[in-house]
Design an enzyme around this catalytic site. Sequence first.
Site, PDB file in Angstrom:
ATOM      1  N   ARG A  68      -1.849   6.460   7.075  1.00  0.00           N
ATOM      2  CA  ARG A  68      -0.897   5.517   6.456  1.00  0.00           C
ATOM      3  C   ARG A  68       0.471   6.181   6.205  1.00  0.00           C
ATOM      4  O   ARG A  68       1.133   5.909   5.214  1.00  0.00           O
ATOM      5  CB  ARG A  68      -1.432   4.967   5.131  1.00  0.00           C
ATOM      6  CG  ARG A  68      -2.684   4.152   5.227  1.00  0.00           C
ATOM      7  CD  ARG A  68      -2.450   2.831   5.967  1.00  0.00           C
ATOM      8  NE  ARG A  68      -3.597   1.964   5.840  1.00  0.00           N
ATOM      9  CZ  ARG A  68      -4.685   2.028   6.602  1.00  0.00           C
ATOM     10  NH1 ARG A  68      -4.765   2.915   7.577  1.00  0.00           N
ATOM     11  NH2 ARG A  68      -5.676   1.186   6.409  1.00  0.00           N
TER      12      ARG A  68
ATOM     13  N   GLU B 252      -0.598   2.856  -1.818  1.00  0.00           N
ATOM     14  CA  GLU B 252      -0.255   2.687  -0.403  1.00  0.00           C
ATOM     15  C   GLU B 252       0.947   1.750  -0.280  1.00  0.00           C
ATOM     16  O   GLU B 252       1.785   1.884   0.595  1.00  0.00           O
ATOM     17  CB  GLU B 252      -1.457   2.099   0.343  1.00  0.00           C
ATOM     18  CG  GLU B 252      -1.320   2.173   1.848  1.00  0.00           C
ATOM     19  CD  GLU B 252      -2.025   1.058   2.570  1.00  0.00           C
ATOM     20  OE1 GLU B 252      -1.320   0.192   3.132  1.00  0.00           O
ATOM     21  OE2 GLU B 252      -3.261   1.060   2.595  1.00  0.00           O
TER      22      GLU B 252
ATOM     23  N   SER C 299      -4.850  -3.217   0.961  1.00  0.00           N
ATOM     24  CA  SER C 299      -5.236  -2.106   0.081  1.00  0.00           C
ATOM     25  C   SER C 299      -4.021  -1.676  -0.729  1.00  0.00           C
ATOM     26  O   SER C 299      -2.978  -1.369  -0.164  1.00  0.00           O
ATOM     27  CB  SER C 299      -5.715  -0.910   0.901  1.00  0.00           C
ATOM     28  OG  SER C 299      -6.819  -1.264   1.685  1.00  0.00           O
TER      29      SER C 299
HETATM   30  N1  EPU Z   1     -16.390  -0.206  -1.517  1.00  0.00           N
HETATM   31  C1  EPU Z   1     -16.974  -0.422  -2.746  1.00  0.00           C
HETATM   32  N2  EPU Z   1     -16.409  -1.313  -3.595  1.00  0.00           N
HETATM   33  C2  EPU Z   1     -15.281  -2.012  -3.288  1.00  0.00           C
HETATM   34  C3  EPU Z   1     -14.672  -1.792  -2.037  1.00  0.00           C
HETATM   35  C4  EPU Z   1     -15.250  -0.879  -1.166  1.00  0.00           C
HETATM   36  O1  EPU Z   1     -17.982   0.172  -3.065  1.00  0.00           O
HETATM   37  O2  EPU Z   1     -14.851  -2.822  -4.119  1.00  0.00           O
HETATM   38  C5  EPU Z   1     -17.009   0.700  -0.554  1.00  0.00           C
HETATM   39  C6  EPU Z   1     -17.648  -0.101   0.580  1.00  0.00           C
HETATM   40  O3  EPU Z   1     -18.950  -0.503   0.275  1.00  0.00           O
HETATM   41  C7  EPU Z   1     -17.634   0.872   1.707  1.00  0.00           C
HETATM   42  C8  EPU Z   1     -16.394   1.727   1.429  1.00  0.00           C
HETATM   43  O4  EPU Z   1     -16.056   1.511   0.070  1.00  0.00           O
HETATM   44  O5  EPU Z   1     -18.752   1.699   1.697  1.00  0.00           O
HETATM   45  C9  EPU Z   1     -15.228   1.391   2.343  1.00  0.00           C
HETATM   46  O6  EPU Z   1     -14.870   0.007   2.173  1.00  0.00           O
HETATM   47  P1  EPU Z   1     -14.177  -0.850   3.337  1.00  0.00           P
HETATM   48  O7  EPU Z   1     -14.937  -0.727   4.618  1.00  0.00           O
HETATM   49  O8  EPU Z   1     -13.944  -2.207   2.802  1.00  0.00           O
HETATM   50  O9  EPU Z   1     -12.813  -0.131   3.618  1.00  0.00           O
HETATM   51  P2  EPU Z   1     -11.769   0.599   2.652  1.00  0.00           P
HETATM   52  O10 EPU Z   1     -11.908   2.061   2.830  1.00  0.00           O
HETATM   53  O11 EPU Z   1     -11.859   0.060   1.274  1.00  0.00           O
HETATM   54  C10 EPU Z   1      -9.944   0.811   4.493  1.00  0.00           C
HETATM   55  C11 EPU Z   1      -8.508   0.470   4.692  1.00  0.00           C
HETATM   56  C12 EPU Z   1      -8.350  -1.012   4.999  1.00  0.00           C
HETATM   57  C13 EPU Z   1      -9.128  -1.329   6.257  1.00  0.00           C
HETATM   58  C14 EPU Z   1     -10.594  -0.936   6.035  1.00  0.00           C
HETATM   59  C15 EPU Z   1     -11.435  -1.064   7.286  1.00  0.00           C
HETATM   60  C16 EPU Z   1      -7.243   2.058   3.368  1.00  0.00           C
HETATM   61  C17 EPU Z   1      -6.403   2.270   2.150  1.00  0.00           C
HETATM   62  N3  EPU Z   1      -7.733   0.827   3.531  1.00  0.00           N
HETATM   63  O12 EPU Z   1     -10.388   0.119   3.332  1.00  0.00           O
HETATM   64  O13 EPU Z   1      -6.985  -1.249   5.270  1.00  0.00           O
HETATM   65  O14 EPU Z   1      -9.052  -2.696   6.581  1.00  0.00           O
HETATM   66  O15 EPU Z   1     -10.680   0.453   5.650  1.00  0.00           O
HETATM   67  O16 EPU Z   1     -11.059  -0.074   8.192  1.00  0.00           O
HETATM   68  O17 EPU Z   1      -7.403   2.976   4.151  1.00  0.00           O
HETATM   69  C18 EPU Z   1      -4.908  -1.797   4.224  1.00  0.00           C
HETATM   70  O18 EPU Z   1      -4.530  -0.653   4.496  1.00  0.00           O
HETATM   71  O19 EPU Z   1      -4.151  -2.624   3.652  1.00  0.00           O
HETATM   72  C19 EPU Z   1      -6.264  -2.190   4.565  1.00  0.00           C
HETATM   73  C20 EPU Z   1      -6.771  -3.376   4.193  1.00  0.00           C
END
Ligand code: EPU
Length: 338
Positions: free
Chosen positions: A164, A334, A238
């Site tokens: 990012r 972010e 995010s």
């Molecule tokens: N999780 C939780 N609780 C929550 C949210 C997530 O326990 O409320 C856990 C999920 O169960 C999972 C892990 O965290 O095991 C990762 O969650 P998720 O796959 O939803 O992805 P993320 O890491 O929260 C990142 C990106 C997103 C992108 C997704 C999918 C960042 C800051 N965010 O989110 O990007 O869509 O991965 O690749 O890196 C963005 O940048 O605006 C964005 C939406």
Amino acid sequence: MIQENISLKPYNTFGIDAVAKGLATFSNLEQLEEVLKEAEKRNYKSQLVLGGGSNILLTGDFNGLVLKNEIDGIEVVAEDADFIYVKGGAGEVWHHFVLHCLEKGYAGIENLSLIPGNIGASPMQNIGAYGVEIKDVFHQLEAYHIGDKAIQLFNTADCRFGYRESVFKNIYKGQYIILSVIYKLLKKPRFNTSYGAIQQELDNMGVKDLSIQAISQAVINIRSSKLPDWKLVGNAGSFFKNPTVDNNVAQKLKETFPKMVSFPFENGKTKLAAGWLIEQCGWKGYRKGDAGCYDKQALVLVNYGHATGAEIYAISEQIIQSVNEKFGVTLEREVNII
Ligand code: EPU
């Protein structure tokens, strides 16, 4: 033409009703140069370039000039045996670009379906999702240096992409206006279904013959189930980055919190799921007035209607503090705070 005292509510996906001292749109370089000339005369103290407005939080009125980039157009500019080079105007909506490429059979950005924002913002913060980042398919961009009044080309190395991150978000912040971006897309797809939820969703969909269209649909389904539609509930995706910590720190945390979600990162670091950390602190589904933390994904802060940017910012401060107290980890935003 520059308009004065305009509400920015339609121009930011958080739906914050802040007022800009000046607002001007431009659809090509000539118009941009005209606007900048006019702006010099009016002596604005600061400038803000807006694409889709999907990664900003306006914490108050903006006492400067907002430049809305509306340069459009998608065209193939080169081709070789394996790749097709597609150029998009910075003002094109990113997802339209993805759909266009899917229709033509150009592969490489199907995992990046439905990300809000415009093409110009995609390299800015190296957008990424479901195992792919734009740096993997980036070729070159054209940017206008405001101070030098000249166009410059940037290749992948020049952009110094990180998680990012790019030079446009840090050392060159505010200095350039991205005009167009060329992506290097594959003629023959290389499917990336390594991100857990994708394969599961493809199975649910009953997909037998994998295709870029099927992957795109799977990503759209996952995103729609977890992330709020900003047209209905204001948000900027995010709000925080997933933090990275030294492997030994992650290991210690795992001893205390065995269910903690983490992923191996680079250089002896581990990436932690910020959404998990925030949820553990009890913020998921929190709401105060119209500002809150989304109930299906704790990493997303939301505006249910009339929240101010300052109210959302205040929640983000409280979240940072409580995650720090419980886990000793400092979350970084972010979203750009204006
Ligand atoms: N999780 C939780 N609780 C929550 C949210 C997530 O326990 O409320 C856990 C999920 O169960 C999972 C892990 O965290 O095991 C990762 O969650 P998720 O796959 O939803 O992805 P993320 O890491 O929260 C990142 C990106 C997103 C992108 C997704 C999918 C960042 C800051 N965010 O989110 O990007 O869509 O991965 O690749 O890196 C963005 O940048 O605006 C964005 C939406």
